[in-house]
Design an enzyme around this catalytic site. Structure first.
Site, PDB file in Angstrom:
ATOM      1  N   ALA A  30      62.470  25.341  49.274  1.00  0.00           N
ATOM      2  CA  ALA A  30      63.137  26.643  49.276  1.00  0.00           C
ATOM      3  C   ALA A  30      62.987  27.256  47.896  1.00  0.00           C
ATOM      4  O   ALA A  30      62.812  26.545  46.899  1.00  0.00           O
ATOM      5  CB  ALA A  30      64.606  26.472  49.635  1.00  0.00           C
ATOM      6  N   TYR A  31      63.062  28.571  47.841  1.00  0.00           N
ATOM      7  CA  TYR A  31      62.814  29.307  46.604  1.00  0.00           C
ATOM      8  C   TYR A  31      64.081  29.960  46.067  1.00  0.00           C
ATOM      9  O   TYR A  31      64.854  30.547  46.818  1.00  0.00           O
ATOM     10  CB  TYR A  31      61.737  30.361  46.852  1.00  0.00           C
TER      11      TYR A  31
END
Lengths: 156, 156
Positions: A30-31
């Protein structure tokens, strides 16, 4: 801890291997930031915070493409996951050894990109990357194509 | 990019300097994770993501206290600031050179810790840290005291 990535990437339609015979990592990522990239990743039972320097960051030309993988534990990973932008990327990564110490990282994506398969090969030098002859079963070369960057898939 | 911190910290009641004569950094910092520490910091017009390895992280004893300061730009800083835990720490950091290449970092805090002043000195070795004779105007040695850790102030 620090490495620079020189890699090429291809679409794959059909895999000529028994996946069960291959080493496999269960990956979730995830960013938190797109540029520079601040990403969290789970690989089986290991957790990382990854930073990738932005290409356009003034005064940091030496850091272009620099990547740092810094350890997290499960608790800090889950905490940071609560702060993610966009969508969680989930994929299985199969590792296929090649000659000359190279290996294919074959990413088989789950929802929301179910059906997508990408092959990546990382090289020591630009020359080696250019000289590499892709296996017959590799599809279109999508090196550098935005649509197939994990960050773009997560954030679009 | 990587450094290990050996430092001591003291409370300060009164500063025997004209603050205007000192080099000063305007610092803002916020935490995304407490342990390992993932922090963002603004120092005047520079922006960083800082990672500090957790003491208790299994299998990473070599990384204890390891610190990475990785560049952000203003946009990514502001974006990550929106994800912070707890409160923003704001302080002015005055730099006072000492003998032997040492320097005092004098942190004068703003809200919500208005009135708090901390002096920190960073050393090359544990021996140097132990041997250091603090200036008369330093108050209580609070090295290692949780209450005066920036992360604890931000997150409690």
């Amino acid at each position: 801890m620090e490495n620079r990535e020189i890699e090429r990437k291809w679409l794959v339609e059909k895999i000529p291997y028994d996946l069960n015979s291959l080493e496999c990592l269960d990956i979730e990522q995830a960013y938190l930031s797109a540029s520079p990239t601040v990403r969290i990743r789970k690989e089986n039972d290991e957790y990382y915070l990854t930073y990738k320097g932005a290409r356009n960051m003034e005064g940091n030309s030496d850091l272009n493409h620099s990547e740092y993988n810094l350890p997290l534990d499960r608790e800090s990973y889950e905490h940071l996951k609560g702060k993610m932008d966009g969508k969680l990327i989930m994929k299985k990564r199969y590792l296929i050894p090649l000659e000359n110490g190279l290996k294919i990282e074959l990413d088989v994506f789950r929802e929301p990109r179910q059906g997508l398969i990408l092959a990546e090969v990382e090289f020591e030098s630009e020359d080696e990357a250019h000289a590499f002859k892709a296996p017959e079963w590799f599809g279109v070369d999508v090196t550098g194509v935005k649509e197939y960057k994990n960050a773009v898939m997560a954030l679009s």
